[in-house]
Design an enzyme around this catalytic site. Sequence first.
Site, PDB file in Angstrom:
ATOM      1  N   LYS A   1      52.052  16.441  -1.033  1.00  0.00           N
ATOM      2  CA  LYS A   1      51.993  15.678   0.213  1.00  0.00           C
ATOM      3  C   LYS A   1      50.671  14.930   0.233  1.00  0.00           C
ATOM      4  O   LYS A   1      49.816  15.149  -0.635  1.00  0.00           O
ATOM      5  CB  LYS A   1      52.133  16.579   1.446  1.00  0.00           C
ATOM      6  CG  LYS A   1      51.149  17.730   1.501  1.00  0.00           C
ATOM      7  CD  LYS A   1      51.408  18.592   2.733  1.00  0.00           C
ATOM      8  CE  LYS A   1      52.680  19.407   2.561  1.00  0.00           C
ATOM      9  NZ  LYS A   1      53.454  19.515   3.786  1.00  0.00           N
ATOM     10  N   ARG A   2      50.511  14.062   1.201  1.00  0.00           N
ATOM     11  CA  ARG A   2      49.245  13.339   1.346  1.00  0.00           C
ATOM     12  C   ARG A   2      48.093  14.337   1.456  1.00  0.00           C
ATOM     13  O   ARG A   2      48.228  15.371   2.122  1.00  0.00           O
ATOM     14  CB  ARG A   2      49.330  12.455   2.588  1.00  0.00           C
ATOM     15  CG  ARG A   2      48.119  11.631   2.897  1.00  0.00           C
ATOM     16  CD  ARG A   2      48.471  10.575   3.954  1.00  0.00           C
ATOM     17  NE  ARG A   2      49.141  11.151   5.113  1.00  0.00           N
ATOM     18  CZ  ARG A   2      48.517  11.597   6.209  1.00  0.00           C
ATOM     19  NH1 ARG A   2      47.202  11.531   6.284  1.00  0.00           N
ATOM     20  NH2 ARG A   2      49.205  12.067   7.225  1.00  0.00           N
TER      21      ARG A   2
ATOM     22  N   HIS B   1      53.996  10.255  16.140  1.00  0.00           N
ATOM     23  CA  HIS B   1      53.983  11.025  14.896  1.00  0.00           C
ATOM     24  C   HIS B   1      52.728  11.854  14.706  1.00  0.00           C
ATOM     25  O   HIS B   1      52.570  12.467  13.646  1.00  0.00           O
ATOM     26  CB  HIS B   1      54.124  10.082  13.694  1.00  0.00           C
ATOM     27  CG  HIS B   1      55.507   9.587  13.464  1.00  0.00           C
ATOM     28  ND1 HIS B   1      56.489  10.336  12.851  1.00  0.00           N
ATOM     29  CD2 HIS B   1      56.092   8.404  13.766  1.00  0.00           C
ATOM     30  CE1 HIS B   1      57.601   9.641  12.766  1.00  0.00           C
ATOM     31  NE2 HIS B   1      57.397   8.465  13.334  1.00  0.00           N
TER      32      HIS B   1
ATOM     33  N   LYS C   1      46.216  19.475   6.259  1.00  0.00           N
ATOM     34  CA  LYS C   1      47.344  19.958   5.448  1.00  0.00           C
ATOM     35  C   LYS C   1      46.926  21.112   4.537  1.00  0.00           C
ATOM     36  O   LYS C   1      47.760  21.775   3.935  1.00  0.00           O
ATOM     37  CB  LYS C   1      47.940  18.810   4.632  1.00  0.00           C
ATOM     38  CG  LYS C   1      48.588  17.736   5.520  1.00  0.00           C
ATOM     39  CD  LYS C   1      49.126  16.581   4.700  1.00  0.00           C
ATOM     40  CE  LYS C   1      49.682  15.464   5.582  1.00  0.00           C
ATOM     41  NZ  LYS C   1      50.942  15.810   6.257  1.00  0.00           N
TER      42      LYS C   1
ATOM     43  N   LYS D   1      63.110  19.022   2.338  1.00  0.00           N
ATOM     44  CA  LYS D   1      63.611  18.684   1.002  1.00  0.00           C
ATOM     45  C   LYS D   1      63.476  19.859   0.047  1.00  0.00           C
ATOM     46  O   LYS D   1      64.358  20.112  -0.779  1.00  0.00           O
ATOM     47  CB  LYS D   1      62.867  17.463   0.465  1.00  0.00           C
ATOM     48  CG  LYS D   1      63.097  16.202   1.276  1.00  0.00           C
ATOM     49  CD  LYS D   1      62.029  15.144   0.994  1.00  0.00           C
ATOM     50  CE  LYS D   1      62.058  14.046   2.029  1.00  0.00           C
ATOM     51  NZ  LYS D   1      60.905  13.138   1.931  1.00  0.00           N
TER      52      LYS D   1
ATOM     53  N   THR E   1      58.651  16.450   6.455  1.00  0.00           N
ATOM     54  CA  THR E   1      60.016  16.320   5.911  1.00  0.00           C
ATOM     55  C   THR E   1      60.091  16.888   4.501  1.00  0.00           C
ATOM     56  O   THR E   1      61.158  17.246   4.038  1.00  0.00           O
ATOM     57  CB  THR E   1      60.478  14.847   5.890  1.00  0.00           C
ATOM     58  OG1 THR E   1      59.509  14.038   5.216  1.00  0.00           O
ATOM     59  CG2 THR E   1      60.680  14.322   7.298  1.00  0.00           C
TER      60      THR E   1
END
Length: 839
Positions: free
Chosen positions: A573-574, A382, A579, A685, A681
């Site tokens: 998100k985290r 991952h 990110k 969504k 993911t």
Amino acid sequence: MTSQKSRQVESKRRRVVAEHIQRGTDRTELRDDALQRSFLDHLLYSQGKLPETAHPRDLYMAAAATVRDRLVRGWMNTRQAWFQEDPKRVYYLSLEFLMGRALGNNLLALGIHDSVQRTLAEVGLDLSDILEQEPDAGLGNGGLGRLAACYLDSMATLGLAGMGYGIRYEFGIFDQLIRDGWQVERPEQWLSLGYPWELAHPEYRVRVRFYGRCVDRVDERGRYHVEWVDTQNVVGTPYDTPIVGFRNGTVNTLRLWQARATHEFDLAVFNEGDYVRAVQEKAVSETISKVLYPNDASPEGRELRLKQQYFFVACSLHDIVRRYLRNHQGFAQFPEKVAVQLNDTHPAIAIPELMRLLVDRHDMEWDEAWDITYRTFAYTNHTLLSEALETWTVELVERLLPRHMQIIREIDRRFMRLLDGTKFDTPDHRRRMSIISNGGEPRVRMAHLATVGAHKVNGVAELHTELIKKDLFPDFNALWPDKIVNRTNGVTPRRWLLMANPELSALINEVVGDGWALDLTRLRGLERVADDPQFRARFREVKLGRKRELATRIQRETGVLLDPATMFDVQVKRIHEYKRQLLNIMHAVSLYQAIKSGKAQHRAPRSVIIGGKAAPGYRMAKLIIKLANTVASVVNGDPETRDRLKVVFVPNYRVSLAERIFPGSDLSEQISTAGKEASGTGNMKFALNGALTIGTLDGANIEIREEVGPENFFLFGLTASEVTAQKRAGYQPWKHYEADWRLRAVIDAIAGGAFSPTEPALFRPLIESLMGRDEYMLMADFASYLEAQERVDQVWRDPEAWTRMAILNVARMGKFSSDRAIREYAEGIWDAKPVKVAG
């Protein structure tokens, strides 16, 4: 009793039980009156309350018990079907399962949501209020755990004999509070009032051993054995949660292990007056399942993490072997009947553990045991981030799990011997490929162990898989060119569209029917109405309704009132530097500056929504959260801009909140540095619920863009290869600062204390990171990001064009169902087939 007679008795017992279950169906009928009677019975007899005196929590517990009664029969039927057919079983080992709330999902899967809503209304109760009483099952941190939950849903819906294994954390991922702009962690006590969906099975508890020493011996036949002795022991007790397939009768299981002391209480020590030492063993043992991801900044924290991983792996493999031997003699069929998927490296210790069970407990020769182990395991990678690839010091593994360290050394020795005489027989190849690193402090590389010990390794998006082959494991890919394969992630359309967005689901049903919940490719039928002005208007109406609901929720949680008519620009998100939430905040600052200077008269009003949790020990991520909140405070408090721009950080991002956010979003921020995100993911969504994506060519963004069409995706930024090339050439972020006045204005404002006037140097670490190394290339991508945001703004000001693009995004998301992903796992990795369960 002879084995034949034993089988006859067992067969008769199962027949009697099956008949009993069948006769008892009237107790669990799905008629409205039966549901109402069951609910009132549980309220009275299980909760001891009348409707007029019941606390909202009592109402939830009674409703959950009512629904659980109706799925238990499917649970038993599923087990009967597995026993009779003896299919290959799939075991999904994951340290995280971010399940979310169960009641609404189970109502939907059983097809009784409307019935329960009606029956509750007849006694003056609102189902939506009851649903809000359920806490999120706090068993995960982010995408890894949410993916695992989607995959369990799809395994059950596809009828696979699948089972999840993990840890029953007493305190899951923390509740996030925001105080003075800073993240504050509070224990998430999701189990404090009970969890009605689980059933404890102490009869299947497992003893797990730690520490001790290894003793060699030779038996009377001259065979060499190793005994692991003088251990400290812990007991694992399983708790089962049902995983309901979508209207197919299948109910699979998530089995979570809780740690217990072997001896709860030392009465002799207590009687001596040493009350603390009397319960010391209990306290130490139960720490193992106390909290998800203990801080590993200290040696004690790292040791606890490895303890957690081995604890749940040892319990799970013991359980798997026990279940297999109940119906099979010997291990010859084990790989044909058992598939174990390792969700990341956290469960990789399962490879030496199965070897230990086969060699030490079942007297198997090494080569035979290794063949069984190799064919049983598969490993999902991952991450490409070096800091996220787990390694453990040899010293720690040897002290905590001495027998496993012996086995790991032997696996590594035999693997190195495999390289003899090949092109990999060089010092450099051996150094790079060895399971045990041999430079500096020796460490066990868990990703190497998983790659050597699994018959398949998969990435989770096409780009991610190619980068595994090319950058992460090029030597392993050259050695085993068919081992590393791609399985692009997916999400369950049942929770993330049908349940999360019932209004859009109803609109879709009118066009393509309701079969899309089991075959997401049917959404393609929406393409024919993308140019219909009436349908577009109804689509916008649904979106506006969900935005109003989201705005209400955000105001309740933050006090910030958002205008649903503005563009809802969302990144949830985290929180992590790669990110690039910081890049998003920098754009908000730039937009604020443009509005203040009168250079943004053409820009549409926008609401920037950010949410996510930072790891407790991750200082830079916490500073990013602080910056988001200080920018929000300045922007929202400025009368010149607050009608044009709002910024809000939504605290305590979780599954139940995500179910509100995705349907209410217009723009999805998927802006990670190219080559860093494995898949994502959340991007799926958002698009599934009609949000357009602004993003880089990273993770599954690439495949989403291919599916929805480049014209329906706002692309910006460097590619993964360009990122690598710039770094090799000696990337100098300050040059972008000097060349771009907009970037300079943003950096100078943050560095100069414009958003922290009482602490001008507060955000210096962020600025120094950007101007120095800029590991994640924010400075290089800033100009391209702003240009893409201007394209976003341009399209937003044409509602018909925006809506058409949004409809096409929904229509073309069929590939990203977790059902498709699980079919690919089942066919290409597990070799597992569905089992039909009687209704």
